[in-house]
Design an enzyme around this catalytic site. Structure first.
Site, PDB file in Angstrom:
ATOM      1  CG  HIS A  62      -2.148  -0.717   1.192  1.00 40.39           C
ATOM      2  ND1 HIS A  62      -2.050  -2.067   1.200  1.00 40.39           N
ATOM      3  CD2 HIS A  62      -3.364  -0.356   0.976  1.00 40.39           C
ATOM      4  CE1 HIS A  62      -3.311  -2.723   1.208  1.00 40.39           C
ATOM      5  NE2 HIS A  62      -4.285  -1.500   1.006  1.00 40.39           N
ATOM      6  CG  ASN A  93       4.280  -4.375   2.619  1.00 38.72           C
ATOM      7  OD1 ASN A  93       3.999  -3.229   2.889  1.00 38.72           O
ATOM      8  ND2 ASN A  93       3.438  -5.271   2.458  1.00 38.72           N
TER       9      ASN A  93
END
Length: 300
Positions: A62, A93
């Site tokens: 994201h 991440n």
């Protein structure tokens, strides 16, 4: 939508994603992840596809975090559009990038609101491309944060390589001007020129709290649900690693003398605590100990 973006057809992802993150979005948000990753039909040229990421070895990372979009089911679901996703090394991440996202949420609570711009550095150092649509894998990602409420406007930037982080989050902090040089993007151009220039060319890490990333001695190995209560009396749905069993928002509730109803005054006053930079906190509080929620306030 709670965020906006500029889409790069060449790289099949956003050049930048911009959104405002507020204290109320963090404290009131309780929507679970929807995990409904899907193409963004609003991208006229077509966004990346789920198949582009399959077996690539990269996470669907994201840009605007799902953790920032818990305020509504629509906001949460929209964060899973693939136009808001970039290929990220799993260790990146789930490691240093996740730490940064959590830290920004802390800053939103402490400063009432912050503005965030984030994305991959797409004008150089592309590692490779993946999938049928040739989605670029950035070598670096950036994030820029602005506290524009005053009276002391401040900003900070980050440039972090797309691999496992081996240093403290603070060591990746840079000026906004440096992020602009690396990305070619002019951030916050609507600010008055003198303020924009001062804000972008200099920054002080001491103006920001780093407690969420430096308090290793108070952490446990596995996260648990926060034992705290929200202002409406509902159970907090955040996870925490703190030994007290309370998340950073509700840490004050771990005090045995905490009595939120009897300790709330009818009128507010300025918090008496000092920030890490030594200046007095600017937030208002209704708590009888004259401290805001970030500094141990004894009420909701």
């Amino acid at each position: 939508s709670y965020y906006s973006l500029s889409y790069s057809e060449e790289h099949e992802q956003a050049d930048w994603v911009f959104y405002k993150l507020t204290k109320s979005m963090i404290e009131s948000g309780n929507v679970d992840r929807t995990n409904d990753f899907r193409s963004d039909t609003k991208v006229s040229t077509g966004s990346s596809q789920l198949s582009d990421f399959k077996y690539s070895g990269y996470d669907r990372g994201h840009l605007c975090p799902a953790g920032d979009m818990k305020i509504s089911k629509i906001a949460m679901s929209e964060s899973f559009y693939l136009s808001n996703i970039s290929p990220q090394n799993p260790s990146f991440n789930r490691g240093i990038w996740k730490v940064l996202e959590s830290t920004v949420r802390t800053w939103a609570v402490e400063n009432n609101e912050v503005y965030v711009v984030t994305g991959g550095v797409l004008n150089d150092d592309i590692i490779k491309s993946i999938g049928r649509n040739s989605v670029s894998v950035p070598k670096y990602f950036y994030k820029v944060i602005l506290d524009n409420r005053g009276p002391e406007i401040k900003g900070i930037g980050f440039i972090i390589e797309n691999k496992k982080g081996t240093q403290s989050l603070q060591s990746y902090a840079v000026s906004i001007d440096e992020v602009e040089l690396r990305t070619g993007i002019d951030f916050f151009s609507t600010l008055p020129d003198d303020i924009e220039t001062k804000l972008e060319k200099s920054f002080s890490p001491k103006e920001w709290s780093w407690e969420t990333t430096n308090s290793k001695s108070t952490k446990i190995s596995n996260s648990k649900g926060c034992k705290g209560k929200t202002g409406s009396g509902n159970s907090c749905r955040n996870k925490t690693l703190d030994k007290s069993g309370y998340c950073y928002i509700h840490k004050a509730q771990s005090n045995p003398t905490y009595n939120p109803q009897s300790n709330r005054l009818s009128s507010s006053s300025r918090c008496i605590s000092n920030t890490k930079s030594g200046s007095r906190c600017k937030r208002k509080t209704y708590c009888s100990n004259s401290k805001c929620s970030s500094h141990g306030g004894n009420c909701y």
